[in-house]
Motif scaffolding. Structure first.
Motif, mmCIF file in Angstrom:
data_model
loop_
_atom_site.group_PDB
_atom_site.id
_atom_site.type_symbol
_atom_site.label_atom_id
_atom_site.label_comp_id
_atom_site.label_asym_id
_atom_site.label_seq_id
_atom_site.Cartn_x
_atom_site.Cartn_y
_atom_site.Cartn_z
ATOM 1 N N GLY A 24 4.224 -3.427 -5.449
ATOM 2 C CA GLY A 24 2.969 -3.678 -5.086
ATOM 3 C C GLY A 24 1.652 -2.979 -5.987
ATOM 4 N N PHE A 25 2.120 -2.742 -6.995
ATOM 5 C CA PHE A 25 1.277 -2.147 -8.131
ATOM 6 C C PHE A 25 0.471 -3.416 -8.627
ATOM 7 C CE2 PHE A 25 -0.819 0.409 -11.633
ATOM 8 C CZ PHE A 25 -0.640 1.659 -10.983
ATOM 9 N N ALA A 26 0.925 -4.573 -8.774
ATOM 10 C CA ALA A 26 0.018 -5.698 -8.873
ATOM 11 C C ALA A 26 -0.975 -5.565 -10.150
ATOM 12 C CB ALA A 26 -0.263 -6.231 -7.783
ATOM 13 N N LYS A 67 3.279 -6.642 3.922
ATOM 14 C CA LYS A 67 3.926 -6.860 5.265
ATOM 15 C C LYS A 67 3.960 -5.441 5.901
ATOM 16 C CE LYS A 67 7.520 -8.812 8.343
ATOM 17 N NZ LYS A 67 7.779 -7.627 9.205
ATOM 18 N N GLY A 68 3.451 -5.515 7.147
ATOM 19 C CA GLY A 68 3.449 -4.150 7.538
ATOM 20 C C GLY A 68 2.199 -3.113 7.564
ATOM 21 N N LEU A 69 1.775 -3.428 6.232
ATOM 22 C CA LEU A 69 0.355 -2.851 6.022
ATOM 23 C C LEU A 69 -0.783 -3.676 6.431
ATOM 24 C CD1 LEU A 69 -1.061 -0.518 4.442
ATOM 25 C CD2 LEU A 69 -1.135 -2.194 2.338
ATOM 26 N N THR A 70 -0.890 -5.026 6.133
ATOM 27 C CA THR A 70 -1.844 -5.992 6.266
ATOM 28 C C THR A 70 -1.191 -7.128 6.844
ATOM 29 O OG1 THR A 70 -2.381 -6.524 4.162
ATOM 30 C CG2 THR A 70 -3.745 -4.957 5.134
ATOM 31 N N LEU A 71 -1.154 -8.284 6.092
ATOM 32 C CA LEU A 71 -0.657 -9.653 6.533
ATOM 33 C C LEU A 71 0.461 -9.887 5.471
ATOM 34 C CD1 LEU A 71 -3.684 -11.746 7.162
ATOM 35 C CD2 LEU A 71 -2.588 -10.295 8.560
ATOM 36 N N SER A 72 1.460 -10.803 6.019
ATOM 37 C CA SER A 72 2.582 -11.214 5.313
ATOM 38 C C SER A 72 1.996 -12.677 4.779
ATOM 39 C CB SER A 72 3.715 -11.632 6.371
ATOM 40 O OG SER A 72 3.774 -12.562 6.916
ATOM 41 N N PRO A 73 2.680 -13.231 3.961
ATOM 42 C CA PRO A 73 2.398 -14.524 3.423
ATOM 43 C C PRO A 73 2.308 -15.621 4.498
ATOM 44 C CG PRO A 73 4.158 -13.576 1.835
ATOM 45 C CD PRO A 73 3.948 -12.757 3.175
ATOM 46 N N ARG A 74 3.255 -15.704 5.460
ATOM 47 C CA ARG A 74 2.954 -16.540 6.525
ATOM 48 C C ARG A 74 1.595 -16.262 7.251
ATOM 49 N NH1 ARG A 74 7.607 -16.944 11.494
ATOM 50 N NH2 ARG A 74 7.553 -14.507 11.141
ATOM 51 N N GLN A 75 1.329 -15.138 7.755
ATOM 52 C CA GLN A 75 0.246 -14.425 8.350
ATOM 53 C C GLN A 75 -1.093 -15.003 7.445
ATOM 54 O OE1 GLN A 75 1.324 -10.562 8.906
ATOM 55 N NE2 GLN A 75 2.300 -11.106 11.111
ATOM 56 N N GLN A 99 -2.929 2.026 -1.499
ATOM 57 C CA GLN A 99 -2.271 1.846 0.068
ATOM 58 C C GLN A 99 -1.143 0.864 -0.132
ATOM 59 O OE1 GLN A 99 -5.588 1.641 -0.390
ATOM 60 N NE2 GLN A 99 -6.270 0.221 0.846
ATOM 61 N N LEU A 100 -1.504 0.004 -1.185
ATOM 62 C CA LEU A 100 -0.391 -1.162 -1.214
ATOM 63 C C LEU A 100 0.782 -0.787 -1.748
ATOM 64 C CD1 LEU A 100 0.384 -4.108 -0.790
ATOM 65 C CD2 LEU A 100 -0.917 -4.727 -3.031
ATOM 66 N N ASN A 101 0.476 -0.128 -2.912
ATOM 67 C CA ASN A 101 1.612 0.351 -3.680
ATOM 68 C C ASN A 101 2.357 1.432 -2.762
ATOM 69 O OD1 ASN A 101 2.175 2.734 -6.431
ATOM 70 N ND2 ASN A 101 3.294 0.969 -6.243
ATOM 71 N N GLN A 102 1.692 2.296 -2.287
ATOM 72 C CA GLN A 102 2.218 3.556 -1.476
ATOM 73 C C GLN A 102 3.150 2.640 -0.094
ATOM 74 O OE1 GLN A 102 -0.471 5.831 0.770
ATOM 75 N NE2 GLN A 102 1.056 7.520 1.239
ATOM 76 N N HIS A 103 2.667 1.603 0.465
ATOM 77 C CA HIS A 103 3.384 0.979 1.439
ATOM 78 C C HIS A 103 4.752 0.566 0.939
ATOM 79 C CE1 HIS A 103 4.069 -1.115 5.378
ATOM 80 N NE2 HIS A 103 4.080 -2.141 4.504
ATOM 81 N N ALA A 104 4.362 -0.127 -0.150
ATOM 82 C CA ALA A 104 5.617 -1.140 -0.711
ATOM 83 C C ALA A 104 6.866 -0.215 -1.027
ATOM 84 C CB ALA A 104 5.199 -2.022 -1.837
ATOM 85 N N LEU A 105 6.256 1.017 -1.552
ATOM 86 C CA LEU A 105 7.512 2.119 -1.887
ATOM 87 C C LEU A 105 7.753 3.105 -1.101
ATOM 88 C CD1 LEU A 105 6.380 2.203 -5.742
ATOM 89 C CD2 LEU A 105 7.876 0.715 -4.691
ATOM 90 N N ARG A 106 7.439 2.945 0.361
ATOM 91 C CA ARG A 106 7.368 4.049 1.186
ATOM 92 C C ARG A 106 8.974 4.598 1.301
ATOM 93 N NH1 ARG A 106 6.811 -0.915 3.419
ATOM 94 N NH2 ARG A 106 7.697 -1.616 5.322
ATOM 95 N N THR A 122 2.977 -0.896 -15.857
ATOM 96 C CA THR A 122 1.981 -0.607 -14.782
ATOM 97 C C THR A 122 2.997 -0.178 -13.695
ATOM 98 O OG1 THR A 122 1.790 -2.800 -14.475
ATOM 99 C CG2 THR A 122 -0.015 -1.489 -15.524
ATOM 100 N N CYS A 123 4.119 -1.049 -13.432
ATOM 101 C CA CYS A 123 4.885 -0.862 -12.339
ATOM 102 C C CYS A 123 5.409 0.835 -12.290
ATOM 103 C CB CYS A 123 6.011 -1.851 -12.314
ATOM 104 S SG CYS A 123 5.407 -3.676 -11.893
ATOM 105 N N GLU A 124 5.664 0.851 -13.526
ATOM 106 C CA GLU A 124 6.424 2.252 -13.739
ATOM 107 C C GLU A 124 5.592 3.404 -13.240
ATOM 108 O OE1 GLU A 124 7.580 2.002 -17.874
ATOM 109 O OE2 GLU A 124 8.578 0.130 -17.223
ATOM 110 N N ILE A 125 4.317 3.161 -13.355
ATOM 111 C CA ILE A 125 3.311 4.258 -12.916
ATOM 112 C C ILE A 125 3.401 4.664 -11.367
ATOM 113 C CG2 ILE A 125 0.490 4.732 -12.607
ATOM 114 C CD1 ILE A 125 0.213 3.090 -15.079
ATOM 115 N N GLY A 126 3.292 3.472 -10.644
ATOM 116 C CA GLY A 126 3.521 3.552 -9.310
ATOM 117 C C GLY A 126 4.919 3.981 -8.794
#
Length: 938
Positions: A872-874, A553-561, A883-890, A908-912
């Protein structure tokens, strides 16, 4: 009509392109809120400062361009939509300041209501408003709609707990009522406006009949129209102006900060569910309870109870209740347990003479208490979940004088029957006479719209005219009730509202057609379609409750969107419209940047996991089936290739140096569109060896099967990490310290839970690997005799989903530590603070609080960064879509800067997390091992 060129040119100068949206996908996504209306804005602007708002309003005023403000978009009556310019709050509206030991709190409009209460919790205080959407809605919307809720009543709403406000008027002028300099400047520059407000106040108070009507209306819960009570409650023009802003729904100005007088949040509470034989008896009991020490009294008619009677945990007797039954959910709160018990006795004695069909006695047990409130909270989504595809869920919100509540309920039930709304239910805040009624409605044909129009006309006549109630108690007027404001208030009061609107917004640029509108049919226009898209998401009611936990959310779309756009794509296809461009944009905005971790399902009232839709759509595009099958069948070689890749990356680091490699890999990743992973200093080194001892037959220690996830078998620590022992070795050492014999499944390097294949859309390969692993675990655990420890939470969740052999006892790290290790270790907590990241899978497994509790046993100070729900590492998206990981952890770095390390349960989460925090994140076992020693008895 298009926006003026001069306006657009100036907006381009003011707002960077990353915060301006005019493309079809974005404008459609933002053209949706929680209401059943849709307007497509010509331009969406995400603002990050008050200066930007001021500049935009000055520009909009000069060019006469209408603008609408939006906070969270959870409004239900169409007040957060625009076909002109939509101004959306960005990240930088999250300021909060606690004052006087929690007696007051100053909040910016972007603060989520629940976050404000979390800040106040240590002081046993909270903000007065408590809307059902408090976990998603923001302060700006709470104040602008004068939202209330189940325990708020009228005394604790925003209007009555307002201590100060900072606002921006339509011409861009700013007023901060708590800043003497701002007050002096505003008073000087706007003396004529303030004089007009003062005069309107005097005229209103002098009009005995009108003043009495206003006072009567606001003894009820009432958000219909503008807050005329400001004119009779206050005589100072600044006070009048401040309180007019409350409930104005963005039609009079922009609220950039608000100060609340907080209210007590008593720690002791108990609830009871009492079922009466009929509506009349139930409502008469409400009038008695109104005089008792109760915090909330929620009414549920028989239809609403029927809608949830088959839910898990519901008492069996609910199904056998009579058709006329009506229930009250009663809550009482107190500062001490002894006072709570006194209040319970007093409440029950007061209604002891009423006949009761069934009841759940008052309980403060969280299991009972939460189950009772779940009954109430599930009623609205229960209707949404069973509605016919293509229909929308409408929730209306009226108030009857409490002495007329019984007749009002019965008359509403009769209206449902007359208009054929058989699924409609009634529930609400009975102490205030405030009822919500929920029904489903299609808007596909003129006949369906006419049916709705006729029903609403009768509701308005019944509530506003016959009973003198309010048509909107707490959801705001919006577009939905704008045509009925004059009917409810009368000509004089309605014209007074228009005077206020024209005084504060003379050019009419602020949220036109909301609250006040000359079009008597505005509530029947711009109705939102909800076409079928996919059975996985067709029950979505677009409420937006999912959005706060979404990493994109705020990077691209939210689930609703995502659902909004996919619905539109499917509708366009059925209509023969070319969707090529929209689907191309959706690939990145909808699919590539979705973490698909399913946190949205936890917040969704109808349980939708938008990640399921994304995975299904990815599966359609998954064309490398043979490759996926080969990788699954030769998983050992797959792991060797992963280790080799990490060897190459580590060699490049040694050759080029970390800074140069980071720049080069970032460029390559961009050029390759994510096919070349991006290297960061947190990139793991390859695991050098797998030293897996064979079990000894003479070992008498209890056995535990250690399932090391494939990432734990491929990835060692990062080169710069202070912890250089691999997770696999560290975990085995900890388990042995606690007195366990560690057993590994045979042929471990061939095993995988299937998650990497599932996330890419290869379900068959994923399921085959999962079953292969389950078979291996059954053998290693001696048919389920031994517990199984999985060192990565996502893998545990994958194994536990979709049914598992009941013989297997699979634990994620948190559960195994909680159930099997804590009692075997002597723990001496460290002084250095640690940060905790609760992974999405840990949340799904129900172990979030347990993880935090274990961390608090191991460290004296534990930090849980606010607002970070998913990293957002997913899996591998941190490499391919960084950019997803970066946005989620901004916001992570600022939150954890004083911590010595971070904790998680996913490699993997720990890497991000390490990349974006400035500290090293490790598995929980590293901290536990460091601060523990074996108990002497073990």
């Amino acid at each position: 009509m298009s926006l003026p060129a001069a306006f657009l040119a100036e907006v381009e100068r003011l707002i960077p392109p990353t915060r301006r949206f005019d493309d079809p996908l974005s404008t459609l996504a933002f053209g949706t809120d929680a209401s059943f209306y849709r307007l497509i804005p010509k331009l969406v602007v995400r603002v990050e400062s008050e200066d930007e708002v001021v500049s935009l309003l000055k520009l909009a005023s000069a060019e006469q361009v209408p603008v609408t403000f939006r906070a969270a978009g959870t409004s239900l009556s169409g007040q957060a939509l625009s076909d002109s310019v939509l101004i959306v709050l960005g990240d930088n509206w999250n300021g909060r300041e606690v004052r006087a030991e929690g007696a007051q709190i100053r909040l910016q409009p972007g603060v989520i209501g629940a976050q404000a209460n979390a800040v106040l919790a240590p002081f046993q205080r909270k903000i007065g408003p408590d809307p059902a959407s408090i976990n998603a809605c923001k302060i700006g919307g709470i104040v602008a709609n004068n939202a209330s809720g189940m325990c708020c009543g009228t005394a604790q709403n925003s209007y009555h707990t307002l201590a100060g406000i900072r606002l921006v008027l339509a011409d861009g002028s700013v007023l901060d009522t708590e800043d003497p300099a701002s007050v002096a400047a505003f008073s000087s520059q706007h003396a004529e406006l303030l004089a007009h407000l003062a005069e309107l106040g005097r005229e209103t108070r002098a009009n005995i009949e009108l003043a009495a009507r206003i006072r009567h209306k606001y003894r009820l819960k009432n958000t219909t129209g503008l807050s005329l009570n400001a004119l009779v409650d206050y005589d100072q023009p600044l006070d009048i102006l401040s309180h007019l802003m409350v409930g104005s729904e963005g039609t009079l100005g922009f609220i950039s900060a608000v100060t609340y007088d907080t209210v007590p949040d008593h720690p002791h509470k108990a609830s009871a569910l009492i079922v009466f034989p009929d509506v009349a008896t139930c409502c008469h009991a409400v009038t008695v309870l109104k005089q008792q020490p109760v915090a909330a009294v929620e009414l549920l008619d028989r239809r609403s109870m029927r809608s949830v009677e088959n839910k898990p945990g519901m008492p069996e007797w609910v199904r056998s209740l009579s058709n006329s039954a009506c229930a009250l959910l009663v809550e009482t709160r107190a500062a001490s347990d002894s006072l709570l018990q006194e209040q319970i006795a007093q409440v029950m004695a007061s209604i002891g003479h009423f006949p009761v069909d069934k009841q759940v006695d008052f309980s403060s047990d969280p299991l009972v208490y939460n189950q009772l409130w779940k009954i109430r909270k599930d009623t609205f989504p229960a209707v949404g979940a069973v509605r016919q595809t293509g229909t929308t869920v409408i929730i209306e919100d009226v108030t009857f004088p409490i002495e007329c509540l019984a007749e009002g309920v019965n008359r509403l039930l009769a209206l449902f029957d007359r208009h054929g709304y058989d699924e409609a239910i009634i529930f609400g805040h009975a102490l205030e006479g405030n009822l919500h009624f929920v029904f489903t409605q299609a808007f596909d044909t003129p006949e369906q719209i006419a049916r709705y129009a006729a029903f609403m006309d009768e509701v308005a006549q019944l509530v506003a005219v016959e009973f003198g109630g309010s048509l909107k108690a707490e959801h705001g007027t919006g577009r939905n009730m704008a045509p009925f404001v004059e009917l409810e208030w009368g000509h004089d009061a309605y014209q007074l509202m228009w005077q206020l609107k024209r005084l504060l917004d003379p050019k009419g640029i602020l949220n036109p057609d909301v609250v006040l509108c000359d079009d008597p049919d505005i509530h029947l226009k711009h109705l939102k379609p909800l076409p079928a898209a996919d059975a996985l998401v067709d029950t979505c009611i677009e409420c937006g409750f999912c959005e706060p936990v979404c990493p994109s959310k705020g990077l691209t779309l939210s689930p609703r969107q995502r659902i909004v756009i996919w619905r539109d794509i499917q509708a366009k296809k059925r209509a023969g419209i070319d969707t090529t461009a929209l689907e191309r944009d959706y690939q990145y905005h909808g699919l590539d940047t979705c973490a698909a971790t399913g946190l949205c399902a936890q917040r969704c009232p109808v349980g939708i996991n938008t990640g399921d839709l994304v995975r299904a759509l990815r599966a359609r595009a998954a064309t490398h089936t043979k490759t996926a099958t080969w990788l699954a069948e030769h998983f050992h070689q797959t792991l060797l290739a992963a280790r080799f890749t990490l060897h190459v990356a580590n060699g490049a680091r040694l050759l080029l140096g970390a800074p140069r490699l980071a720049r080069a890999s970032a460029a390559l990743s961009r050029v390759s569109q994510g096919r070349v992973p991006q290297w960061t200093p947190a990139m793991p080194q390859p695991l050098q060896r797998l030293d897996l001892p064979s079990p000894r037959s003479d070992d008498t220690r209890p056995r535990v099967v250690y399932l090391a996830a494939c990432v734990s078998r491929a990835m060692g620590p990062a080169a710069g990490d202070r912890e250089q022992q691999p997770l696999l070795d560290k975990t085995r050492a900890l388990l042995e310290k606690a007195g366990y014999q560690v057993i590994f499944p045979a042929q471990l390097d061939e095993l995988c839970c299937g998650q990497p294949f599932a996330s890419k859309g290869y379900a068959a390969q994923a399921d085959a690997k999962r079953q292969e692993l389950i078979d291996a675990l059954l053998k290693a655990s001696r048919g389920g005799l031994d517990p199984i420890y999985c060192d990565t939470s996502p893998c545990t969740l994958r194994l536990l989903q979709d049914g598992l052999d009941p013989r297997l006892q699979i634990h994620d790290p948190v559960r195994f530590i909680r159930e099997h290790l804590l009692d075997r270790l002597d723990i001496q907590p460290q002084a250095e603070p640690v940060a905790v990241h609760v992974t999405c899978s840990t949340q799904h497994l129900g172990e979030a609080q347990a993880l935090i509790d274990i961390a608090r046993r191991c460290a004296r100070e534990v930090v849980i960064p606010e607002g970070i729900h998913c990293c957002g590492f997913a899996g591998d998206k941190g490499f391919t879509t960084p950019q997803l990981n970066q946005h989620a952890l901004r916001t992570l770095k600022d939150a954890v800067q004083h911590c010595s390390e971070g904790l998680s349960t996913s490699r993997t989460c720990e890497i991000g997390l390490s990349s974006h925090s400035g500290i090293d994140y490790h598995s929980l076992v590293y901290l536990l091992d460091r601060v523990s020693r074996p108990l002497a008895a073990v």
